[in-house]
Design a protein around this motif. Structure first.
Motif, PDB file in Angstrom:
ATOM      1  N   ASP A 151       0.810  -1.214   0.000  1.00 28.29           N
ATOM      2  CA  ASP A 151       0.000   0.000   0.000  1.00 28.29           C
ATOM      3  C   ASP A 151       0.846   1.267   0.000  1.00 28.29           C
ATOM      4  OD1 ASP A 151      -2.529  -1.425   0.273  1.00 28.29           O
ATOM      5  OD2 ASP A 151      -1.915  -1.824   2.341  1.00 28.29           O
ATOM      6  N   LEU A 152       1.935   1.251   0.768  1.00 30.36           N
ATOM      7  CA  LEU A 152       2.700   2.469   1.010  1.00 30.36           C
ATOM      8  C   LEU A 152       4.191   2.186   0.945  1.00 30.36           C
ATOM      9  CD1 LEU A 152       2.758   5.467   1.893  1.00 30.36           C
ATOM     10  CD2 LEU A 152       2.638   4.664   4.264  1.00 30.36           C
ATOM     11  N   CYS A 186       0.996   4.445  -3.221  1.00 28.64           N
ATOM     12  CA  CYS A 186       1.258   5.635  -2.404  1.00 28.64           C
ATOM     13  C   CYS A 186       2.721   5.643  -1.965  1.00 28.64           C
ATOM     14  CB  CYS A 186       0.357   5.643  -1.173  1.00 28.64           C
ATOM     15  SG  CYS A 186      -1.409   5.766  -1.551  1.00 28.64           S
ATOM     16  N   GLN A 187       3.316   6.826  -2.028  1.00 26.92           N
ATOM     17  CA  GLN A 187       4.687   7.014  -1.563  1.00 26.92           C
ATOM     18  C   GLN A 187       4.724   8.169  -0.574  1.00 26.92           C
ATOM     19  OE1 GLN A 187       6.646   7.282  -5.612  1.00 26.92           O
ATOM     20  NE2 GLN A 187       8.228   6.151  -4.539  1.00 26.92           N
ATOM     21  N   ASN A 206      -0.120   8.385  -6.283  1.00 30.60           N
ATOM     22  CA  ASN A 206      -0.277   9.194  -5.079  1.00 30.60           C
ATOM     23  C   ASN A 206       1.065   9.359  -4.364  1.00 30.60           C
ATOM     24  OD1 ASN A 206      -3.374   9.295  -5.003  1.00 30.60           O
ATOM     25  ND2 ASN A 206      -2.980   7.097  -5.066  1.00 30.60           N
ATOM     26  N   THR A 219       1.915  17.202  -3.053  1.00 34.71           N
ATOM     27  CA  THR A 219       1.188  15.961  -3.264  1.00 34.71           C
ATOM     28  C   THR A 219       0.985  15.648  -4.744  1.00 34.71           C
ATOM     29  OG1 THR A 219      -0.964  17.077  -3.185  1.00 34.71           O
ATOM     30  CG2 THR A 219      -0.073  16.234  -1.096  1.00 34.71           C
ATOM     31  N   THR A 242      -2.151  13.363  -6.305  1.00 36.70           N
ATOM     32  CA  THR A 242      -3.370  12.635  -5.939  1.00 36.70           C
ATOM     33  C   THR A 242      -4.080  12.209  -7.212  1.00 36.70           C
ATOM     34  OG1 THR A 242      -3.585  13.994  -3.954  1.00 36.70           O
ATOM     35  CG2 THR A 242      -5.514  12.713  -4.623  1.00 36.70           C
ATOM     36  N   LEU A 255      -2.925  10.568   2.772  1.00 34.78           N
ATOM     37  CA  LEU A 255      -2.369  10.114   1.498  1.00 34.78           C
ATOM     38  C   LEU A 255      -3.042   8.822   1.040  1.00 34.78           C
ATOM     39  CD1 LEU A 255      -0.120  10.076  -0.751  1.00 34.78           C
ATOM     40  CD2 LEU A 255       1.317   8.882   0.925  1.00 34.78           C
ATOM     41  N   LEU A 256      -3.279   7.926   1.977  1.00 36.15           N
ATOM     42  CA  LEU A 256      -3.876   6.622   1.680  1.00 36.15           C
ATOM     43  C   LEU A 256      -5.376   6.700   1.414  1.00 36.15           C
ATOM     44  CD1 LEU A 256      -1.918   4.714   4.444  1.00 36.15           C
ATOM     45  CD2 LEU A 256      -1.824   4.092   2.012  1.00 36.15           C
TER      46      LEU A 256
END
Length: 336
Positions: free
Chosen positions: A86-87, A200-201, A225, A248, A250, A306-307
Motif C-alpha cells: 500500500d505504502l 502511495c509514496q 499518489n 502531493t 493525488t 495520502l492513503l
C-alpha cells in the motif's frame, strides 16, 4: 581516443559539461540510457565521477530524476510473486537530533491493515541513528533481500531492506560521497525506487526545493499518489510544532497543502542521546513521552490522508490519535 572511436558514454558527459552557454540538462530518455550504462558497469570510473558531479552541481531536473529512477528500477531483481504494498516509505537520511519516531508511525499503520515497505541506507554519515539499527532495537527483523522482504510483508505487513542488499551498485555509488566529497543523484533517486510499485509514496527531504522536483518526477513516472515534505533530519517525519507544507500527487494531479501545527508546544526538543530503546518504551507505554507521541500521530496523519483513509487534516489527525490510543502495546506488528 579520437572522436570516431570515443567512448559511448562520453556524449552524456559532453551534454552536461560544455560550459554555461552550450551545456544543458539531459532528457528523461538520455538519462535512462546513461544510467542504464552505469548500472551495467559500462562506464569508466572517471566518467562516472564527472557525470555525478555535473548533474549534482546544476541540480537534477524532474526529467533527469525520472529517467534515473526508471533505469534504477529496471536494474532491480524482484520476487516472482510479491504481495501488494500500500505504502512505499523510503528512509535514507538517518536521525541525528531526534529519535526516528516515524518508525512507530509506520508500524502503527501496519498494525491497522496498511502494508508498508521501507528501504534505506545506513552508515553514510557519522553520529546518526539509522533505520536498520532502530528497527532491531524494536525487535523488528531487517530483510536481507527483496525476496525476504516479500515474506515479511506477507507475514507482518511491514518490511525494511537496506539498499546494499536491494541494489549493491546503487549502494556503491552512494558510497562515492566519501571519495567525491559530495552527495550525488543516487541519494535523491533512491527515495523514488518504489520497487513493489506501491500506489502511495511517503517521502521526506532535507532541502525544500526537492519537494517540487520529487513531485514532478513522480508525475512523470506515473505515480498515482505521493506526499513529500521537508521532514525532520531529512526523513519523512513531520515536525508537529510548526506548519508543514506537503507537496502531493493525488490520482495524478499535482497540488500542495499546508498542515497547521499539531503539537501542544512550539518548542523543538533535541535528544541529547539517541537511545533506540526509548522507541520500544514509548510503544509499550512504559515511557509517557507526549512530545514523541505528537510526532508519531502527526506523521501517521499525513500517511492516512495520502492513503485516502481521511478526507481532511483534522480527520486524519483524529484517526491517527485513536489508532495510537488503541494500539496493541505488547509489540508492533512488525516485531518478531
Amino acid at each position: 581516443m579520437t572522436k570516431t572511436n570515443e567512448h559511448p558514454f562520453a556524449q552524456y558527459v559532453r551534454i552536461l559539461g560544455k560550459g554555461p552557454t552550450l551545456s544543458r540538462s539531459l532528457t528523461e530518455e538520455e538519462t535512462h540510457a546513461a544510467v542504464s550504462m552505469i548500472l551495467r558497469g559500462e562506464v569508466e570510473p572517471i566518467q562516472l565521477g564527472a557525470f555525478l558531479c555535473l548533474v549534482r552541481v546544476k541540480t537534477e531536473t524532474p526529467e533527469e530524476l525520472a529517467g534515473f529512477a526508471r533505469a534504477a528500477r529496471d536494474s532491480l531483481v524482484l520476487p516472482a510473486d510479491p504481495p501488494p504494498v500500500d505504502l512505499d516509505w523510503p528512509s535514507y537520511a538517518g536521525k541525528s537530533r531526534r529519535l526516528p519516531w516515524f518508525l512507530l508511525s509506520a508500524l502503527l499503520l501496519a498494525d491497522n491493515g496498511v502494508t508498508v515497505f521501507m528501504h534505506g541506507t545506513e552508515g553514510h554519515t557519522a553520529g546518526r541513528l539509522f533505520t536498520g539499527a532502530a528497527l532491531e532495537a524494536l525487535g523488528v527483523p531487517v530483510a536481507r533481500s527483496l525476496d525476504e522482504a516479500a515474506g515479511h510483508l506477507a507475514a507482518r505487513r511491514f518490511a525494511y531492506v537496506r539498499l546494499a542488499d536491494m541494489s549493491p551498485k546503487l549502494h556503491e555509488i552512494i558510497g562515492l560521497k566519501a571519495v567525491l566529497g559530495l552527495r550525488n543523484p543516487v541519494h535523491t533517486v533512491a527515495r523514488m525506487l518504489n520497487p513493489f510499485g506501491a500506489p502511495c509514496q511517503m517521502l521526506g527531504v532535507a532541502h525544500p526545493p526537492y519537494r517540487d522536483a520529487h513531485q514532478k518526477a513522480a508525475a512523470l513516472l506515473g505515480q498515482p499518489n505521493l506526499a513529500v515534505f521537508k521532514g525532520e533530519g531529512g526523513e519523512a517525519e513531520r515536525r508537529p510544532e510548526k506548519p508543514c507544507e506537503v507537496f502531493t500527487v493525488t490520482d495524478g494531479a499535482l497540488a500542495s497543502e499546508v498542515w497547521p501545527p499539531f503539537a501542544r508546544t512550539t518548542t523543538v526538543r533535541h535528544d541529547d542521546e539517541l537511545d533506540a530503546g526509548r522507541l520500544k518504551a514509548v510503544w509499550t507505554g512504559a515511557s509517557d513521552d507526549a512530545e514523541a507521541v505528537d510526532v508519531i500521530v502527526a506523521t501517521a496523519a499525513v500517511a492516512l490522508k495520502l492513503l485516502g483513509r481521511a478526507a481532511t487534516h483534522a480527520e486524519a489527525e483524529t484517526l491517527a490519535a485513536e489508532l495510537w490510543r488503541t494500539r496493541n502495546t505488547v509489540a508492533p506488528a512488525g516485531a518478531a
